[in-house]
Design an enzyme around this catalytic site. Structure first.
Site, PDB file in Angstrom:
ATOM      1  N   HIS A 160      38.044  31.771  37.735  1.00  0.00           N
ATOM      2  CA  HIS A 160      38.702  32.921  37.098  1.00  0.00           C
ATOM      3  C   HIS A 160      39.342  33.868  38.122  1.00  0.00           C
ATOM      4  CE1 HIS A 160      36.779  31.812  33.330  1.00  0.00           C
ATOM      5  NE2 HIS A 160      35.587  31.913  33.862  1.00  0.00           N
TER       6      HIS A 160
HETATM    7  O1  RIB Z   1      35.229  36.524  32.430  1.00  0.00           O
HETATM    8  C1  RIB Z   1      35.301  36.136  33.787  1.00  0.00           C
HETATM    9  C2  RIB Z   1      35.140  37.326  34.680  1.00  0.00           C
HETATM   10  O2  RIB Z   1      33.847  37.908  34.475  1.00  0.00           O
HETATM   11  C3  RIB Z   1      35.191  36.976  36.172  1.00  0.00           C
HETATM   12  O3  RIB Z   1      35.702  38.075  36.891  1.00  0.00           O
HETATM   13  C4  RIB Z   1      33.747  36.767  36.516  1.00  0.00           C
HETATM   14  O4  RIB Z   1      33.467  36.992  37.903  1.00  0.00           O
HETATM   15  C5  RIB Z   1      33.089  37.827  35.681  1.00  0.00           C
HETATM   16  O5  RIB Z   1      33.198  39.061  36.397  1.00  0.00           O
END
Ligand code: RIB
Ligand code: CA
Length: 305
Positions: free
Chosen positions: A234
């Site tokens: 992500h």
């Molecule tokens: O939904 C994904 C996000 O939430 C990413 O930034 C992960 O590290 C968590 O913070």
């Protein structure tokens, strides 16, 4: 190319750890400051994890500890995804570095106002620090070039049906940031969930270099996906959007944040047909070229020493 002055606001977090490591060594950016916030795990742990990374790579980038809970909502972590420490799987040894003696919001203000060039802000966590910064010191907006954030979704969420974790954790903060009037790129879950590393890439990563060996051990504890369906990078997508934007497609639109109670709380409502709004406030990622993302990931990892 002159380097982009960059600040990353983060909640390491295994995918955050990869994004931070890339930013520490990428030739196109000058990582001026890392600020931490409660998110994946407590702010004590996210701060410790950021210090572990700058120490592990022997980099002199300051780390400032930020907010321990959202503006309004009760704090709920997601240690189930990243492990109790937030970066389970690798022993970084004793932390000998200290965070700055000032709050992240103060460090953000000082660093932004002192910059000779407009700064890019990269929040890859709940937006609590950033919202407080804009409320306490709105004058900083003049010296911010862009916000590139991982958060939200044009499709389903991961924390609820409607909401992605970073926005769900602090919707009021997200509402402030999306209304701040600063150029904003949103890299949402619908796109980041396609940017996955499969066993083929992970096997290459593990033996590529010292950083890859460490990532390989962290990945064995990362529950953001699986070896069968791929590990979701992500936050790395937010960094890729800064230094390799051509592997994404974007659309300017209006994004509203649902702050009401109920099942839509924390939803990023994108008016993609601009049926209900005259003005846009964000450029949202629509697609990523996964093959090129994987090639870029390995090329960028090779620079991390
Ligand atoms: O939904 C994904 C996000 O939430 C990413 O930034 C992960 O590290 C968590 O913070
Ligand atoms: Ca994160």
């Amino acid at each position: 190319m002159t380097q982009i002055p960059l600040i990353i606001d983060t909640d390491p977090g295994i995918d955050d750890a990869v994004a931070l490591s890339f930013a520490l060594f990428h030739p196109d950016v000058d990582l001026r400051l890392i600020t931490t916030v409660a998110g994946n795990v407590s702010v004590s742990k996210t701060t410790a994890n950021a210090l572990k990374l700058v120490q592990y790579f022997d980099q002199d980038v300051p780390v400032a500890r930020g907010c321990s809970e959202p503006l309004i909502k009760a704090f709920e972590d997601c240690a189930d995804i990243h492990g109790e420490s937030g970066m389970d799987g690798f022993d970084f040894g004793e932390i000998k570095k200290d965070a700055l003696p000032i709050h992240a919001v103060e460090a953000l203000r000082e660093t932004i106002l002192a910059s000779e060039k407009k700064v890019t802000l990269m929040p890859i966590a709940a937006l609590t620090n950033i919202a407080l910064l804009f409320k306490m010191y709105p004058e900083v907006k003049e010296n911010i070039a862009e916000i590139i954030l991982m958060g939200g979704s044009l499709a389903r969420g991961n924390t609820t049906t409607a909401a992605e974790f970073n926005i769900f954790t602090d919707p009021e903060a997200a509402d402030i940031v999306f209304k701040a009037g600063i150029p904003l790129r949103m890299i949402g879950l619908d796109v980041t969930s396609t940017a996955v590393l499969m066993k083929e890439q992970i096997d290459q990563i593990k033996t590529l270099n010292r950083a890859g060996e460490m990532f390989g051990k962290l990945f064995s504890h990362y529950r953001g996906g699986s070896m069968k369906t791929g590990l979701k990078m992500h936050d790395v997508c937010a960094f890729a959007a800064l230094v390799e934007p051509e592997i994404f497609t974007f659309q300017k639109t209006h994004v509203a944040i649902e702050t009401g109670d109920g099942p839509a709380n924390g939803m990023t409502v994108a008016d993609l047909k601009m049926k209900y709004h005259q003005n846009t406030n964000a450029s949202v990622a629509l697609t990523v070229d996964v093959t090129r993302f994987r090639e870029w990931f390995l090329e960028t990892l090779a620079r991390v020493k």
